[in-house]
Design an enzyme around this catalytic site. Structure first.
Site, PDB file in Angstrom:
ATOM      1  N   HIS A 224     -13.638  76.229  13.056  1.00  0.00           N
ATOM      2  CA  HIS A 224     -12.782  76.440  11.890  1.00  0.00           C
ATOM      3  C   HIS A 224     -12.536  75.123  11.163  1.00  0.00           C
ATOM      4  O   HIS A 224     -12.794  74.042  11.682  1.00  0.00           O
ATOM      5  CB  HIS A 224     -11.431  77.028  12.317  1.00  0.00           C
ATOM      6  CG  HIS A 224     -10.610  76.080  13.122  1.00  0.00           C
ATOM      7  ND1 HIS A 224     -10.874  75.811  14.449  1.00  0.00           N
ATOM      8  CD2 HIS A 224      -9.538  75.302  12.792  1.00  0.00           C
ATOM      9  CE1 HIS A 224     -10.015  74.926  14.901  1.00  0.00           C
ATOM     10  NE2 HIS A 224      -9.187  74.576  13.918  1.00  0.00           N
TER      11      HIS A 224
ATOM     12  N   ASP B 162      -9.158  73.419   8.993  1.00  0.00           N
ATOM     13  CA  ASP B 162      -7.725  73.694   9.044  1.00  0.00           C
ATOM     14  C   ASP B 162      -7.174  74.241   7.723  1.00  0.00           C
ATOM     15  O   ASP B 162      -7.468  73.718   6.642  1.00  0.00           O
ATOM     16  CB  ASP B 162      -6.963  72.430   9.468  1.00  0.00           C
ATOM     17  CG  ASP B 162      -7.255  72.077  10.918  1.00  0.00           C
ATOM     18  OD1 ASP B 162      -7.572  72.986  11.707  1.00  0.00           O
ATOM     19  OD2 ASP B 162      -7.169  70.875  11.256  1.00  0.00           O
TER      20      ASP B 162
ATOM     21  N   HIS C 235     -14.327  72.235  13.156  1.00  0.00           N
ATOM     22  CA  HIS C 235     -14.160  71.699  14.509  1.00  0.00           C
ATOM     23  C   HIS C 235     -13.877  72.830  15.481  1.00  0.00           C
ATOM     24  O   HIS C 235     -13.553  73.955  15.068  1.00  0.00           O
ATOM     25  CB  HIS C 235     -13.081  70.618  14.541  1.00  0.00           C
ATOM     26  CG  HIS C 235     -11.752  71.045  13.997  1.00  0.00           C
ATOM     27  ND1 HIS C 235     -11.492  71.133  12.645  1.00  0.00           N
ATOM     28  CD2 HIS C 235     -10.608  71.437  14.615  1.00  0.00           C
ATOM     29  CE1 HIS C 235     -10.257  71.543  12.458  1.00  0.00           C
ATOM     30  NE2 HIS C 235      -9.691  71.747  13.639  1.00  0.00           N
TER      31      HIS C 235
HETATM   32  C1  OGA Z   1      -6.257  71.223  15.318  1.00  0.00           C
HETATM   33  C2  OGA Z   1      -7.232  71.671  16.312  1.00  0.00           C
HETATM   34  C3  OGA Z   1      -8.385  70.872  18.237  1.00  0.00           C
HETATM   35  C4  OGA Z   1      -8.102  70.300  19.584  1.00  0.00           C
HETATM   36  O1  OGA Z   1      -5.381  70.428  15.654  1.00  0.00           O
HETATM   37  O2  OGA Z   1      -6.401  71.621  14.160  1.00  0.00           O
HETATM   38  O3  OGA Z   1      -8.020  72.542  16.031  1.00  0.00           O
HETATM   39  O4  OGA Z   1      -9.089  69.889  20.212  1.00  0.00           O
HETATM   40  N1  OGA Z   1      -7.220  71.028  17.480  1.00  0.00           N
HETATM   41  O5  OGA Z   1      -6.940  70.273  20.005  1.00  0.00           O
HETATM   42 MN    MN Z   2      -7.911  72.920  13.804  1.00  0.00          MN
END
Ligand code: OGA
Ligand code: MN
Length: 289
Positions: free
Chosen positions: A108, A110, A265
């Site tokens: 995704h 953010d 990510h």
């Molecule tokens: C975020 C997320 C990823 C993680 O903070 O937006 O997707 O590895 N975190 O914690």
């Molecule tokens: Mn995220």
């Protein structure tokens, strides 16, 4: 065109070491609580060039993490995840050893479901498992660039509908475990849809990116979910080819700073019996064009 290595040598205040071919670089030689304007400008440039940058052995309090972020833009207050009592623009992502659900455990970008999604996210590692709990990133520039001219032309005409419902609607898993586990399902927001271009142009670099957020999409605008599904699933599979990705192994004090306008990510959920605590600050972005 300069190679990544040549670009990497072109900094005075920081050292930039790319960690993969498509995106991602580790930056060393800086204390993020103590930056002058030139260092801020170089970090911004490194972010634009590498799409996600990583720092190690930093020490952030909620206030200093906010101050770091404010040097790059305005802070975003999350619509659905509650921040710290004294610092509502900072929130923690906590996975307890007994939690099954892991925040961010699908590809995704953010806040794709907002009219103005996040420009960037700054995540600080507080409590990190010995092994596991890495975060993966993929370059949506690389995903776009690798498409054929015909596909680029066709996708350039399309818009994509994003919804807050997949993650924050009343049926979302996160009300059972994860960051919203303390929230009452009755507080689930009204489902809201927004439409963004499928191919977006980065406002700072001018480069085109395949703007996908697999967690958050509903369908292609003007089409049914069933009609949209094969193409969107194909594009999502394409966008996360290993060649377009990098992977970061956290340590306590690590910081990841990613550009949500050209990356996705994925938080890897491979640490079933360990605790992981992260602290996040998010930078406000513009309406994608
Ligand atoms: C975020 C997320 C990823 C993680 O903070 O937006 O997707 O590895 N975190 O914690
Ligand atoms: Mn995220």
């Amino acid at each position: 065109m300069q190679t990544a290595k040549e670009l990497a040598n072109d900094y005075r205040k920081i050292t930039v070491d790319p960690i993969a071919g498509a995106l991602g670089a580790e930056i060393s030689g800086v204390d993020l609580n103590n930056l002058d304007d030139a260092a801020v400008a170089e970090i911004r440039r490194a972010l634009l060039e590498n799409n996600v940058v990583f720092f190690r052995d930093q020490e952030f309090t909620p206030a200093t993490q906010m101050a770091f972020g404010q040097q790059f833009g305005d802070l975003n207050r999350h619509s659905y995840v509650k921040g710290l009592d004294e610092y509502p623009d900072v929130f923690r992502i906590v996975k307890e050893p007994t939690d099954a659900h892991h925040f961010g455990n699908t590809w995704h970008t953010d806040l794709a479901y907002e009219e103005e999604p996040a420009m960037a996210t700054i995540l600080y590692g507080m409590d990190i498992p010995d092994a596991g709990g890495d975060t993966m990133f993929t370059s949506l520039y690389a995903a776009y660039d690798a498409l054929s001219d015909g596909m680029k032309r066709m996708l350039g005409e399309l818009n994509i509908v994003y919804t807050n419902g997949n993650t924050y609607g009343k049926d979302a898993k996160r009300f059972k475990t994860g960051v919203a586990k303390d929230m009452d399902v009755a507080q689930a927001p009204e489902v809201k849809e927004v439409v963004h271009p499928l191919i977006r142009t980065h406002p700072e670099t001018g480069r085109k990116a395949l703007y996908l957020s697999t967690t958050h999409y509903s369908r292609l605008d003007g089409m049914t979910e069933a009609e949209s599904k094969p193409l969107l699933e194909q594009l999502c599979a394409h966008a996360v080819k290993p060649e377009f990705t990098c992977r970061f192994k956290w340590g306590a004090g690590s910081v990841a700073f990613w550009d949500n306008r050209c990356t996705m990510h994925y938080a890897v959920n491979d640490f079933p019996n360990a605790r992981r605590i992260m602290q996040r600050v998010t930078l406000q972005g513009d309406k994608p064009i």
